[in-house]
Scaffold this motif. Structure first.
Motif, PDB file in Angstrom:
ATOM      1  N   MET A 137      92.674 104.617 131.449  1.00 62.13           N
ATOM      2  CA  MET A 137      94.096 104.507 131.154  1.00 62.13           C
ATOM      3  C   MET A 137      94.695 103.417 132.038  1.00 62.13           C
ATOM      4  SD  MET A 137      96.817 107.599 131.047  1.00 62.13           S
ATOM      5  CE  MET A 137      97.028 107.907 129.325  1.00 62.13           C
ATOM      6  N   GLU A 138      95.546 102.657 131.464  1.00 60.26           N
ATOM      7  CA  GLU A 138      96.167 101.541 132.183  1.00 60.26           C
ATOM      8  C   GLU A 138      97.207 102.056 133.172  1.00 60.26           C
ATOM      9  OE1 GLU A 138      99.053  97.815 131.056  1.00 60.26           O
ATOM     10  OE2 GLU A 138      97.634  98.518 129.576  1.00 60.26           O
ATOM     11  N   LYS A 139      97.199 101.482 134.382  1.00 61.48           N
ATOM     12  CA  LYS A 139      98.192 101.867 135.387  1.00 61.48           C
ATOM     13  C   LYS A 139      99.518 101.181 135.076  1.00 61.48           C
ATOM     14  CE  LYS A 139      95.086 102.810 139.167  1.00 61.48           C
ATOM     15  NZ  LYS A 139      94.749 102.546 140.563  1.00 61.48           N
ATOM     16  N   VAL A 140     100.594 101.902 135.275  1.00 59.58           N
ATOM     17  CA  VAL A 140     101.931 101.363 135.030  1.00 59.58           C
ATOM     18  C   VAL A 140     102.667 101.301 136.361  1.00 59.58           C
ATOM     19  CG1 VAL A 140     104.119 101.719 133.856  1.00 59.58           C
ATOM     20  CG2 VAL A 140     101.988 102.314 132.702  1.00 59.58           C
ATOM     21  N   HIS A 141     103.046 100.110 136.775  1.00 59.42           N
ATOM     22  CA  HIS A 141     103.847  99.917 137.984  1.00 59.42           C
ATOM     23  C   HIS A 141     105.253  99.526 137.535  1.00 59.42           C
ATOM     24  CE1 HIS A 141     100.348 100.192 140.512  1.00 59.42           C
ATOM     25  NE2 HIS A 141      99.730  99.324 139.726  1.00 59.42           N
ATOM     26  N   VAL A 142     106.140 100.514 137.507  1.00 62.08           N
ATOM     27  CA  VAL A 142     107.470 100.323 136.939  1.00 62.08           C
ATOM     28  C   VAL A 142     108.272  99.285 137.711  1.00 62.08           C
ATOM     29  CG1 VAL A 142     109.613 101.483 136.339  1.00 62.08           C
ATOM     30  CG2 VAL A 142     107.461 102.686 136.088  1.00 62.08           C
ATOM     31  N   PHE A 143     108.202  99.306 139.024  1.00 66.64           N
ATOM     32  CA  PHE A 143     109.035  98.419 139.827  1.00 66.64           C
ATOM     33  C   PHE A 143     108.294  97.168 140.306  1.00 66.64           C
ATOM     34  CE2 PHE A 143     110.897 102.683 140.470  1.00 66.64           C
ATOM     35  CZ  PHE A 143     112.129 102.434 139.891  1.00 66.64           C
ATOM     36  N   LYS A 144     107.048  96.956 139.867  1.00 66.85           N
ATOM     37  CA  LYS A 144     106.268  95.794 140.306  1.00 66.85           C
ATOM     38  C   LYS A 144     106.884  94.495 139.767  1.00 66.85           C
ATOM     39  CE  LYS A 144     101.701  93.770 140.270  1.00 66.85           C
ATOM     40  NZ  LYS A 144     100.322  93.873 139.790  1.00 66.85           N
ATOM     41  N   GLY A 145     107.188  93.577 140.684  1.00 67.49           N
ATOM     42  CA  GLY A 145     107.722  92.268 140.308  1.00 67.49           C
ATOM     43  C   GLY A 145     109.157  92.274 139.830  1.00 67.49           C
ATOM     44  N   ILE A 146     109.885  93.374 140.066  1.00 69.12           N
ATOM     45  CA  ILE A 146     111.245  93.485 139.543  1.00 69.12           C
ATOM     46  C   ILE A 146     112.196  92.469 140.194  1.00 69.12           C
ATOM     47  CG2 ILE A 146     112.123  95.242 141.132  1.00 69.12           C
ATOM     48  CD1 ILE A 146     113.365  96.601 138.645  1.00 69.12           C
ATOM     49  N   LEU A 147     111.904  92.067 141.422  1.00 69.93           N
ATOM     50  CA  LEU A 147     112.776  91.119 142.112  1.00 69.93           C
ATOM     51  C   LEU A 147     112.318  89.669 141.956  1.00 69.93           C
ATOM     52  CD1 LEU A 147     113.457  93.137 145.386  1.00 69.93           C
ATOM     53  CD2 LEU A 147     114.882  92.977 143.346  1.00 69.93           C
ATOM     54  N   ASP A 148     111.278  89.420 141.174  1.00 73.81           N
ATOM     55  CA  ASP A 148     110.781  88.059 140.977  1.00 73.81           C
ATOM     56  C   ASP A 148     111.634  87.258 140.000  1.00 73.81           C
ATOM     57  OD1 ASP A 148     108.769  88.663 142.708  1.00 73.81           O
ATOM     58  OD2 ASP A 148     107.272  89.051 141.138  1.00 73.81           O
ATOM     59  N   ASN A 149     112.316  87.920 139.098  1.00 69.36           N
ATOM     60  CA  ASN A 149     113.156  87.252 138.112  1.00 69.36           C
ATOM     61  C   ASN A 149     114.579  87.132 138.677  1.00 69.36           C
ATOM     62  OD1 ASN A 149     114.729  86.489 135.924  1.00 69.36           O
ATOM     63  ND2 ASN A 149     113.565  87.733 134.472  1.00 69.36           N
ATOM     64  N   MET A 208     113.826 104.500 134.761  1.00 68.96           N
ATOM     65  CA  MET A 208     112.653 103.650 134.545  1.00 68.96           C
ATOM     66  C   MET A 208     111.341 104.432 134.631  1.00 68.96           C
ATOM     67  SD  MET A 208     113.848 100.084 136.271  1.00 68.96           S
ATOM     68  CE  MET A 208     112.380  99.190 135.842  1.00 68.96           C
ATOM     69  N   PRO A 209     111.108 105.254 135.642  1.00 71.52           N
ATOM     70  CA  PRO A 209     109.873 106.048 135.651  1.00 71.52           C
ATOM     71  C   PRO A 209     109.791 107.038 134.486  1.00 71.52           C
ATOM     72  CG  PRO A 209     110.824 105.982 137.847  1.00 71.52           C
ATOM     73  CD  PRO A 209     111.823 105.373 136.915  1.00 71.52           C
ATOM     74  N   ILE A 210     110.918 107.595 134.081  1.00 67.49           N
ATOM     75  CA  ILE A 210     110.920 108.514 132.942  1.00 67.49           C
ATOM     76  C   ILE A 210     110.537 107.768 131.673  1.00 67.49           C
ATOM     77  CG2 ILE A 210     112.403 109.923 131.457  1.00 67.49           C
ATOM     78  CD1 ILE A 210     113.840 110.842 134.027  1.00 67.49           C
ATOM     79  N   ALA A 211     111.088 106.569 131.478  1.00 64.30           N
ATOM     80  CA  ALA A 211     110.745 105.763 130.304  1.00 64.30           C
ATOM     81  C   ALA A 211     109.260 105.401 130.306  1.00 64.30           C
ATOM     82  CB  ALA A 211     111.603 104.508 130.268  1.00 64.30           C
ATOM     83  N   ALA A 212     108.704 105.077 131.480  1.00 57.68           N
ATOM     84  CA  ALA A 212     107.279 104.760 131.575  1.00 57.68           C
ATOM     85  C   ALA A 212     106.431 105.989 131.242  1.00 57.68           C
ATOM     86  CB  ALA A 212     106.943 104.251 132.971  1.00 57.68           C
ATOM     87  N   ALA A 213     106.844 107.154 131.680  1.00 52.99           N
ATOM     88  CA  ALA A 213     106.104 108.380 131.377  1.00 52.99           C
ATOM     89  C   ALA A 213     106.152 108.693 129.883  1.00 52.99           C
ATOM     90  CB  ALA A 213     106.678 109.559 132.183  1.00 52.99           C
ATOM     91  N   ILE A 214     107.295 108.463 129.266  1.00 54.74           N
ATOM     92  CA  ILE A 214     107.420 108.713 127.831  1.00 54.74           C
ATOM     93  C   ILE A 214     106.520 107.770 127.036  1.00 54.74           C
ATOM     94  CG2 ILE A 214     109.026 108.518 125.878  1.00 54.74           C
ATOM     95  CD1 ILE A 214     111.175 109.698 127.724  1.00 54.74           C
ATOM     96  N   LYS A 215     106.374 106.536 127.498  1.00 53.82           N
ATOM     97  CA  LYS A 215     105.513 105.589 126.802  1.00 53.82           C
ATOM     98  C   LYS A 215     104.041 105.987 126.877  1.00 53.82           C
ATOM     99  CE  LYS A 215     108.548 101.640 127.108  1.00 53.82           C
ATOM    100  NZ  LYS A 215     108.746 100.274 127.566  1.00 53.82           N
TER     101      LYS A 215
END
Length: 73
Positions: free
Chosen positions: A1-13, A59-66
């Motif tokens: 299963m692919e790992k989901v990092h919800v906040f990874k790179g959020i400040l790069d944009n 954001m974590p809830i949305a990632a869990a739902i996906k």
């Protein structure tokens, strides 16, 4: 299963950071200082903390739902 990092790179944009910062600043000004004009009541520190906490949970809830598998027809 692919790992989901919800906040990874959020400040790069930088555009995202600018829009988010402007939105936060305007919300604080609207709620705390424009009471009569915006028909708001200033919040206490604990109320602000609670609203920000609820916002960060989305954001974590949305990632869990996906992660929930959906069958296709």
């Amino acid at each position: 299963m692919e790992k989901v990092h919800v906040f990874k790179g959020i400040l790069d944009n930088y555009v995202f950071v600018d829009v988010l910062s402007t939105s936060v600043i305007l919300q604080i000004i609207r709620v705390q200082f424009l009471g009569d004009f915006a028909n708001t009541t200033p919040l206490t520190f604990s109320q602000w903390f609670f609203t920000v906490f609820i916002g960060f949970l989305s954001m974590p809830i949305a990632a869990a739902i996906k992660k929930i598998p959906v069958g296709s027809k």
